[in-house]
Enzyme design. Sequence first.
Site, PDB file in Angstrom:
ATOM      1  N   GLU A 102       0.852  -1.200   0.000  1.00 29.71           N
ATOM      2  CA  GLU A 102       0.000   0.000   0.000  1.00 29.71           C
ATOM      3  C   GLU A 102       0.886   1.247   0.000  1.00 29.71           C
ATOM      4  O   GLU A 102       2.029   1.205   0.466  1.00 29.71           O
ATOM      5  CB  GLU A 102      -0.907  -0.065   1.248  1.00 29.71           C
ATOM      6  CG  GLU A 102      -1.822   1.112   1.473  1.00 29.71           C
ATOM      7  CD  GLU A 102      -2.853   1.337   0.389  1.00 29.71           C
ATOM      8  OE1 GLU A 102      -2.451   1.538  -0.774  1.00 29.71           O
ATOM      9  OE2 GLU A 102      -4.060   1.360   0.701  1.00 29.71           O
ATOM     10  N   ASP A 103       0.368   2.340  -0.538  1.00 27.83           N
ATOM     11  CA  ASP A 103       1.144   3.580  -0.534  1.00 27.83           C
ATOM     12  C   ASP A 103       1.157   4.232   0.841  1.00 27.83           C
ATOM     13  O   ASP A 103       2.186   4.636   1.351  1.00 27.83           O
ATOM     14  CB  ASP A 103       0.619   4.559  -1.606  1.00 27.83           C
ATOM     15  CG  ASP A 103      -0.888   4.793  -1.522  1.00 27.83           C
ATOM     16  OD1 ASP A 103      -1.554   4.198  -0.649  1.00 27.83           O
ATOM     17  OD2 ASP A 103      -1.414   5.568  -2.341  1.00 27.83           O
ATOM     18  N   ASP A 106      -3.598   5.841   6.288  1.00 26.11           N
ATOM     19  CA  ASP A 106      -3.979   7.151   6.830  1.00 26.11           C
ATOM     20  C   ASP A 106      -4.919   6.899   8.012  1.00 26.11           C
ATOM     21  O   ASP A 106      -4.457   6.657   9.127  1.00 26.11           O
ATOM     22  CB  ASP A 106      -4.626   7.935   5.680  1.00 26.11           C
ATOM     23  CG  ASP A 106      -4.990   9.357   6.025  1.00 26.11           C
ATOM     24  OD1 ASP A 106      -4.422   9.903   6.971  1.00 26.11           O
ATOM     25  OD2 ASP A 106      -5.845   9.946   5.345  1.00 26.11           O
ATOM     26  N   PHE A 155      -0.874  16.338   3.517  1.00 22.32           N
ATOM     27  CA  PHE A 155      -1.291  15.635   2.308  1.00 22.32           C
ATOM     28  C   PHE A 155      -0.090  15.519   1.377  1.00 22.32           C
ATOM     29  O   PHE A 155       0.469  16.532   0.948  1.00 22.32           O
ATOM     30  CB  PHE A 155      -2.448  16.350   1.622  1.00 22.32           C
ATOM     31  CG  PHE A 155      -3.072  15.511   0.549  1.00 22.32           C
ATOM     32  CD1 PHE A 155      -3.988  14.522   0.866  1.00 22.32           C
ATOM     33  CD2 PHE A 155      -2.712  15.683  -0.783  1.00 22.32           C
ATOM     34  CE1 PHE A 155      -4.542  13.718  -0.122  1.00 22.32           C
ATOM     35  CE2 PHE A 155      -3.264  14.888  -1.780  1.00 22.32           C
ATOM     36  CZ  PHE A 155      -4.184  13.904  -1.447  1.00 22.32           C
ATOM     37  N   ARG A 168       1.622  11.898  -9.797  1.00 22.27           N
ATOM     38  CA  ARG A 168       2.022  10.504  -9.551  1.00 22.27           C
ATOM     39  C   ARG A 168       3.427  10.222 -10.072  1.00 22.27           C
ATOM     40  O   ARG A 168       4.123   9.346  -9.566  1.00 22.27           O
ATOM     41  CB  ARG A 168       1.058   9.534 -10.245  1.00 22.27           C
ATOM     42  CG  ARG A 168      -0.327   9.464  -9.630  1.00 22.27           C
ATOM     43  CD  ARG A 168      -1.065   8.225 -10.147  1.00 22.27           C
ATOM     44  NE  ARG A 168      -2.503   8.317  -9.951  1.00 22.27           N
ATOM     45  CZ  ARG A 168      -3.136   7.981  -8.818  1.00 22.27           C
ATOM     46  NH1 ARG A 168      -2.458   7.535  -7.797  1.00 22.27           N
ATOM     47  NH2 ARG A 168      -4.444   8.087  -8.733  1.00 22.27           N
TER      48      ARG A 168
HETATM   49  P1  5GP Z   1      -7.250   5.478   4.679  1.00 20.22           P
HETATM   50  O1  5GP Z   1      -8.354   4.559   4.271  1.00 20.22           O
HETATM   51  O2  5GP Z   1      -6.164   4.792   5.483  1.00 20.22           O
HETATM   52  O3  5GP Z   1      -7.785   6.693   5.379  1.00 20.22           O
HETATM   53  O4  5GP Z   1      -6.592   6.040   3.374  1.00 20.22           O
HETATM   54  C1  5GP Z   1      -5.877   5.255   2.534  1.00 20.22           C
HETATM   55  C2  5GP Z   1      -5.844   5.804   1.134  1.00 20.22           C
HETATM   56  O5  5GP Z   1      -6.125   7.200   1.084  1.00 20.22           O
HETATM   57  C3  5GP Z   1      -4.459   5.651   0.570  1.00 20.22           C
HETATM   58  O6  5GP Z   1      -4.313   4.424  -0.084  1.00 20.22           O
HETATM   59  C4  5GP Z   1      -4.369   6.820  -0.386  1.00 20.22           C
HETATM   60  O7  5GP Z   1      -4.908   6.446  -1.640  1.00 20.22           O
HETATM   61  C5  5GP Z   1      -5.256   7.874   0.213  1.00 20.22           C
HETATM   62  N1  5GP Z   1      -4.458   8.851   0.999  1.00 20.22           N
HETATM   63  C6  5GP Z   1      -4.401   8.991   2.335  1.00 20.22           C
HETATM   64  N2  5GP Z   1      -3.582   9.986   2.691  1.00 20.22           N
HETATM   65  C7  5GP Z   1      -3.099  10.500   1.547  1.00 20.22           C
HETATM   66  C8  5GP Z   1      -2.171  11.563   1.246  1.00 20.22           C
HETATM   67  O8  5GP Z   1      -1.596  12.251   2.081  1.00 20.22           O
HETATM   68  N3  5GP Z   1      -1.925  11.767  -0.094  1.00 20.22           N
HETATM   69  C9  5GP Z   1      -2.512  11.050  -1.070  1.00 20.22           C
HETATM   70  N4  5GP Z   1      -2.185  11.356  -2.328  1.00 20.22           N
HETATM   71  N5  5GP Z   1      -3.384  10.050  -0.832  1.00 20.22           N
HETATM   72  C10 5GP Z   1      -3.661   9.774   0.469  1.00 20.22           C
END
Ligand code: 5GP
Length: 184
Positions: A102-103, A106, A155, A168
């Site tokens: 995963e990237d 959050d 972010f 990207r």
């Molecule tokens: P979560 O479900 O953990 O809140 O968020 C996960 C997804 O939200 C990540 O896979 C990503 O796609 C997106 N995301 C969360 N934080 C960021 C951020 O700081 N930048 C970007 N570009 N995407 C984020």
Amino acid sequence: MSVPVFADDVEILISMEELKARIAVLGEKITRDYFGEPLTVLLILKGSFMFGADLIRAIDLPLSVDFMGLASYGADTESSGVVRITQDLSNPVKDRHVLIVEDIVDTGLTMKYLLENLGSRKPSSVKICSLLEKPARSSYEIEIDYLGFTIPDKFVVGYGLDHAERYRNLPFVGVLTRDCMERR
Ligand code: 5GP
């Protein structure tokens, strides 16, 4: 390293060199942990495509690669709170060890959803490798087995991560500058 002209509104947070060094360490650890096991590396689209491509080259093992598309963000910088599967696995993972790539974790919502979804497919094990985590926003307890970097509550874009599909292709992880966020 200089910032490309098209991204002059981005400040470097994690450089290419730092990414490369950390990925080498993660790759070595994963190689040791999965030696002799049937491994599927599951890249979560779209954000992890660049990290995943570098990570699998740092893993010295025979492995399968599969992809799943998950989305919880629209064109905004806040999660919608609802996870959608935009693309499913192409092969079964039953009796295989799955390493999710995963990237960023959050709030943890996407990962919670994915772990529940994969659990029903009866893999031998499921572990998580995430390039980034933002502990300040964590709402679900997610154990990350292999973590690249912990980052502040900002972010981030680049190295696969986007804002409204832009950035990207940056070779580093960066933060959108205040000016730019205010203009949006
Ligand atoms: P979560 O479900 O953990 O809140 O968020 C996960 C997804 O939200 C990540 O896979 C990503 O796609 C997106 N995301 C969360 N934080 C960021 C951020 O700081 N930048 C970007 N570009 N995407 C984020």
